[in-house]
Design a protein around this motif. Structure first.
Motif, PDB file in Angstrom:
ATOM      1  N   VAL A 190       0.838  -1.204   0.000  1.00 49.79           N
ATOM      2  CA  VAL A 190       0.000   0.000   0.000  1.00 49.79           C
ATOM      3  C   VAL A 190       0.872   1.255   0.000  1.00 49.79           C
ATOM      4  CG1 VAL A 190      -1.723   1.327   1.302  1.00 49.79           C
ATOM      5  CG2 VAL A 190      -1.961  -1.153   1.099  1.00 49.79           C
ATOM      6  N   VAL A 191       1.950   1.226   0.777  1.00 45.31           N
ATOM      7  CA  VAL A 191       2.855   2.383   0.825  1.00 45.31           C
ATOM      8  C   VAL A 191       3.478   2.623  -0.549  1.00 45.31           C
ATOM      9  CG1 VAL A 191       5.050   3.216   1.769  1.00 45.31           C
ATOM     10  CG2 VAL A 191       3.332   2.222   3.289  1.00 45.31           C
ATOM     11  N   ALA A 192       3.866   1.559  -1.221  1.00 43.64           N
ATOM     12  CA  ALA A 192       4.437   1.697  -2.566  1.00 43.64           C
ATOM     13  C   ALA A 192       3.414   2.326  -3.509  1.00 43.64           C
ATOM     14  CB  ALA A 192       4.878   0.325  -3.089  1.00 43.64           C
ATOM     15  N   PHE A 193       2.169   1.921  -3.368  1.00 42.00           N
ATOM     16  CA  PHE A 193       1.092   2.488  -4.191  1.00 42.00           C
ATOM     17  C   PHE A 193       0.900   3.974  -3.875  1.00 42.00           C
ATOM     18  CE2 PHE A 193      -3.366   3.414  -5.128  1.00 42.00           C
ATOM     19  CZ  PHE A 193      -3.501   2.907  -6.414  1.00 42.00           C
ATOM     20  N   LEU A 194       0.953   4.324  -2.591  1.00 37.42           N
ATOM     21  CA  LEU A 194       0.821   5.730  -2.179  1.00 37.42           C
ATOM     22  C   LEU A 194       1.936   6.582  -2.793  1.00 37.42           C
ATOM     23  CD1 LEU A 194      -0.059   5.633   1.638  1.00 37.42           C
ATOM     24  CD2 LEU A 194      -1.447   6.650  -0.166  1.00 37.42           C
ATOM     25  N   LYS A 195       3.167   6.061  -2.743  1.00 36.19           N
ATOM     26  CA  LYS A 195       4.307   6.812  -3.287  1.00 36.19           C
ATOM     27  C   LYS A 195       4.143   7.053  -4.779  1.00 36.19           C
ATOM     28  CE  LYS A 195       7.818   5.321   0.060  1.00 36.19           C
ATOM     29  NZ  LYS A 195       9.031   4.485   0.261  1.00 36.19           N
ATOM     30  N   GLU A 196       3.625   6.052  -5.463  1.00 38.15           N
ATOM     31  CA  GLU A 196       3.486   6.158  -6.914  1.00 38.15           C
ATOM     32  C   GLU A 196       2.309   7.047  -7.305  1.00 38.15           C
ATOM     33  OE1 GLU A 196       2.700   3.263 -10.797  1.00 38.15           O
ATOM     34  OE2 GLU A 196       3.290   2.393  -8.873  1.00 38.15           O
ATOM     35  N   GLU A 197       1.182   6.890  -6.620  1.00 34.28           N
ATOM     36  CA  GLU A 197      -0.058   7.565  -7.020  1.00 34.28           C
ATOM     37  C   GLU A 197      -0.251   8.939  -6.383  1.00 34.28           C
ATOM     38  OE1 GLU A 197      -2.248   6.616  -9.265  1.00 34.28           O
ATOM     39  OE2 GLU A 197      -1.277   4.724  -9.756  1.00 34.28           O
ATOM     40  N   LYS A 198       0.247   9.097  -5.145  1.00 34.18           N
ATOM     41  CA  LYS A 198       0.125  10.362  -4.405  1.00 34.18           C
ATOM     42  C   LYS A 198      -1.314  10.920  -4.445  1.00 34.18           C
ATOM     43  CE  LYS A 198       4.925  11.834  -4.900  1.00 34.18           C
ATOM     44  NZ  LYS A 198       5.414  10.571  -5.509  1.00 34.18           N
ATOM     45  N   PRO A 199      -2.262  10.216  -3.824  1.00 35.73           N
ATOM     46  CA  PRO A 199      -3.644  10.706  -3.804  1.00 35.73           C
ATOM     47  C   PRO A 199      -3.762  12.013  -3.028  1.00 35.73           C
ATOM     48  CG  PRO A 199      -3.368   8.914  -2.242  1.00 35.73           C
ATOM     49  CD  PRO A 199      -2.101   8.980  -3.042  1.00 35.73           C
ATOM     50  N   GLU A 200      -4.791  12.775  -3.345  1.00 37.02           N
ATOM     51  CA  GLU A 200      -5.020  14.037  -2.616  1.00 37.02           C
ATOM     52  C   GLU A 200      -5.357  13.772  -1.158  1.00 37.02           C
ATOM     53  OE1 GLU A 200      -4.210  15.299  -6.174  1.00 37.02           O
ATOM     54  OE2 GLU A 200      -5.982  13.987  -6.018  1.00 37.02           O
ATOM     55  N   VAL A 201      -6.083  12.681  -0.917  1.00 31.29           N
ATOM     56  CA  VAL A 201      -6.501  12.349   0.443  1.00 31.29           C
ATOM     57  C   VAL A 201      -6.468  10.838   0.632  1.00 31.29           C
ATOM     58  CG1 VAL A 201      -8.471  12.301   2.038  1.00 31.29           C
ATOM     59  CG2 VAL A 201      -7.960  14.382   0.795  1.00 31.29           C
ATOM     60  N   LEU A 202      -5.984  10.420   1.787  1.00 32.86           N
ATOM     61  CA  LEU A 202      -6.054   9.016   2.211  1.00 32.86           C
ATOM     62  C   LEU A 202      -7.097   8.921   3.318  1.00 32.86           C
ATOM     63  CD1 LEU A 202      -4.921   6.041   2.451  1.00 32.86           C
ATOM     64  CD2 LEU A 202      -3.355   6.968   4.187  1.00 32.86           C
ATOM     65  N   VAL A 203      -8.104   8.072   3.146  1.00 30.35           N
ATOM     66  CA  VAL A 203      -9.138   7.868   4.170  1.00 30.35           C
ATOM     67  C   VAL A 203      -9.027   6.440   4.675  1.00 30.35           C
ATOM     68  CG1 VAL A 203     -11.597   7.927   4.705  1.00 30.35           C
ATOM     69  CG2 VAL A 203     -10.664   9.505   2.996  1.00 30.35           C
ATOM     70  N   VAL A 204      -8.729   6.275   5.954  1.00 30.34           N
ATOM     71  CA  VAL A 204      -8.646   4.937   6.542  1.00 30.34           C
ATOM     72  C   VAL A 204      -9.869   4.703   7.413  1.00 30.34           C
ATOM     73  CG1 VAL A 204      -6.126   5.004   6.473  1.00 30.34           C
ATOM     74  CG2 VAL A 204      -7.297   5.630   8.588  1.00 30.34           C
ATOM     75  N   ILE A 205     -10.329   3.458   7.417  1.00 34.95           N
ATOM     76  CA  ILE A 205     -11.572   3.111   8.106  1.00 34.95           C
ATOM     77  C   ILE A 205     -11.292   2.009   9.120  1.00 34.95           C
ATOM     78  CG2 ILE A 205     -13.990   2.431   7.802  1.00 34.95           C
ATOM     79  CD1 ILE A 205     -13.643   3.169   4.808  1.00 34.95           C
ATOM     80  N   ASP A 206     -11.432   2.352  10.409  1.00 31.28           N
ATOM     81  CA  ASP A 206     -11.248   1.382  11.495  1.00 31.28           C
ATOM     82  C   ASP A 206      -9.901   0.669  11.347  1.00 31.28           C
ATOM     83  OD1 ASP A 206     -11.814  -0.046  13.782  1.00 31.28           O
ATOM     84  OD2 ASP A 206     -13.456  -1.187  12.937  1.00 31.28           O
ATOM     85  N   PHE A 207      -9.822  -0.657  11.574  1.00 23.40           N
ATOM     86  CA  PHE A 207      -8.640  -1.490  11.312  1.00 23.40           C
ATOM     87  C   PHE A 207      -7.364  -0.831  11.844  1.00 23.40           C
ATOM     88  CE2 PHE A 207      -6.165  -4.077   8.000  1.00 23.40           C
ATOM     89  CZ  PHE A 207      -6.447  -5.271   8.615  1.00 23.40           C
ATOM     90  N   PRO A 208      -7.306  -0.510  13.152  1.00 25.12           N
ATOM     91  CA  PRO A 208      -6.278   0.396  13.684  1.00 25.12           C
ATOM     92  C   PRO A 208      -4.843  -0.081  13.615  1.00 25.12           C
ATOM     93  CG  PRO A 208      -7.591  -0.552  15.461  1.00 25.12           C
ATOM     94  CD  PRO A 208      -8.291  -0.900  14.189  1.00 25.12           C
ATOM     95  N   GLU A 209      -4.582  -1.367  13.833  1.00 21.01           N
ATOM     96  CA  GLU A 209      -3.184  -1.821  13.861  1.00 21.01           C
ATOM     97  C   GLU A 209      -2.496  -1.541  12.525  1.00 21.01           C
ATOM     98  OE1 GLU A 209      -2.057  -2.561  16.685  1.00 21.01           O
ATOM     99  OE2 GLU A 209      -4.029  -2.634  17.610  1.00 21.01           O
ATOM    100  N   PHE A 210      -3.241  -1.668  11.472  1.00 24.39           N
ATOM    101  CA  PHE A 210      -2.725  -1.408  10.125  1.00 24.39           C
ATOM    102  C   PHE A 210      -2.798   0.082   9.808  1.00 24.39           C
ATOM    103  CE2 PHE A 210      -3.037  -1.009   5.541  1.00 24.39           C
ATOM    104  CZ  PHE A 210      -2.192  -1.988   5.044  1.00 24.39           C
ATOM    105  N   ASN A 211      -3.951   0.688  10.066  1.00 22.77           N
ATOM    106  CA  ASN A 211      -4.214   2.043   9.568  1.00 22.77           C
ATOM    107  C   ASN A 211      -3.472   3.145  10.320  1.00 22.77           C
ATOM    108  OD1 ASN A 211      -5.820   1.498   7.353  1.00 22.77           O
ATOM    109  ND2 ASN A 211      -7.684   1.351   8.567  1.00 22.77           N
ATOM    110  N   ILE A 212      -3.204   2.956  11.592  1.00 24.77           N
ATOM    111  CA  ILE A 212      -2.428   3.978  12.314  1.00 24.77           C
ATOM    112  C   ILE A 212      -1.003   4.022  11.763  1.00 24.77           C
ATOM    113  CG2 ILE A 212      -1.443   4.647  14.544  1.00 24.77           C
ATOM    114  CD1 ILE A 212      -3.993   3.615  15.876  1.00 24.77           C
ATOM    115  N   ARG A 213      -0.429   2.849  11.515  1.00 24.74           N
ATOM    116  CA  ARG A 213       0.909   2.807  10.904  1.00 24.74           C
ATOM    117  C   ARG A 213       0.898   3.468   9.531  1.00 24.74           C
ATOM    118  NH1 ARG A 213       0.719  -2.031  13.795  1.00 24.74           N
ATOM    119  NH2 ARG A 213       2.556  -2.423  15.102  1.00 24.74           N
TER     120      ARG A 213
END
Length: 385
Positions: A77-100
């Protein structure tokens, strides 16, 4: 084109991600939404790049087995973020993964929003400080959790609980019963054993054995098993081979089915809140790996497991936890609701109060508007730069 990325890690967050995506698309067609999710998000038009079937778990010990998969998916997912650079990232619940993920995204300069933040009011309250530091906005779904995040320094929005927009049975009872070949004059016993295979393994045998005993006492009841989107027929069919009755097995149309239920036997989780919003009396069952449960007892300082009881601040529906989630206890409690309409009426009145505490309708659309506004601001800022 503006780009929003959504991250969902299990069935309920996939559902809420799908609802959110539909509202965003209704507000703007000039938008691309990608992310991690399931079939609900796919059907809503999200470009789901990563699935989550290999990540979902419940409990501390159970999660340990998912760590290697989790880190691998995080890297992807991080590799995808680096490549795509979205305007906004929205994370839903799933804290152990999403906080990191939120920390990493923040350090990359990507605006992160937490939708359905973790239950810091339940345990691990220090996570509220971490979320306040790395997330530009926290969209809360309970009024009391909004206060917790505000006190931690987070920029908070509370519009009400999104479930209020979605929990709308689509048909009348007579039509539903006709489609399911149910007698509209009989009482439907709903069985909702959870959205994870571990829950099915621990809870469904108890629910089925209890149902068999209840049928002997109340032969007019009609058992209906409702499967979560993450559970397949093959996951439950082996458990049905040993029972003497034939329950109806359904996947989907959860609200229609709940709306015709006289009583439900239900795994602790979001489904309990859905049943509460529909005013359906329930018996909540909760079983974990014993080590997970003992660790949880040390860490969690709250008297209830079920969301309706947590929101009410008192026990409005019975909870059966660990060894108390026994066949005998289920039969005894269910018999009270099946014998006594007065007991059901009291529960329904209390559940109506729970629903009131969830706020007003329109929460999903308001959340979508806020997220879209932040994405547009970042997009325009990027053009100027």
């Amino acid at each position: 084109m503006k780009h929003i990325m959504l991250i969902a890690g299990e069935a309920s967050s996939d559902f809420h991600g799908a609802c959110l995506a539909r509202e965003i698309f209704s507000l703007s067609q000039n938008i691309r939404i990608t992310g991690m999710g399931g079939q609900a998000m796919v059907k809503a038009g999200v470009e789901v790049v990563f699935g989550f079937s290999d990540l979902s778990a419940i409990g501390i010990v159970e999660v340990l087995g998912k760590i290697p998969s989790g880190f691998k998916r995080l890297e992807q997912v991080v590799a995808f973020l680096k490549e795509e650079k979205p305007e906004v990232l929205v994370v839903i619940d799933f804290p152990e993964f999403n906080i990191r993920l939120g920390k990493i995204a923040s350090n990359m300069g990507i605006t992160s929003i937490y939708y359905f933040p973790p239950t810091v009011w339940l345990w691990r309250k220090k996570r509220a400080n971490t979320i306040a530091r790395y997330f530009k906005k926290v969209i809360c779904v309970f009024p009391f959790e909004a206060e917790v995040f505000k006190n931690a320094g987070a920029k908070v929005a509370f519009f009400g609980h999104p479930l209020l927009d979605e929990i709308k049975p689509s048909r009348q009872k007579e039509m539903i019963c006709n489609d399911l070949n149910l007698d509209p004059n009989s009482r439907v016993l709903g069985i909702l054993p959870g959205s994870r295979k571990g829950e099915i393994k621990r809870l469904l045998p108890v629910m089925l054995e209890a149902t068999g005993k209840l049928l002997k006492k109340f032969p007019d009841i009609q058992p209906v098993i409702v499967l979560a989107p993450t559970i397949e027929d093959r996951d439950v069919l082996p458990y049905l081979e040993s029972v003497s009755f034939k329950p109806i097995l359904l996947k989907g149309n959860t609200y229609d089915v709940l709306n015709i239920c006289h009583l439900v036997l239900i795994a602790s989780g979001t489904a309990t809140l859905e049943a509460a919003c529909l005013g359906v009396p329930m018996i909540i069952l909760y079983k974990l790996n014993w080590l997970t449960y003992l660790l949880g007892k040390l860490l969690i300082r709250i008297p209830f497991i079920g969301l309706p009881n947590i929101i009410a601040g008192k026990e409005v529906v019975p909870e059966l936890v660990q060894t108390k989630a026994s066949v005998r206890n289920v039969v005894d409690l269910a018999s009270i609701f099946l014998k006594d309409d007065h007991a059901r009426i009291i529960v329904q009145k209390n559940l109506a109060e729970v629903r009131k505490k969830l706020g007003c309708c329109g929460a999903t659309k308001k959340a979508a508007g806020l997220i879209l506004e932040m994405a547009m601001n970042n997009y325009e800022k990027g053009i100027r730069e």
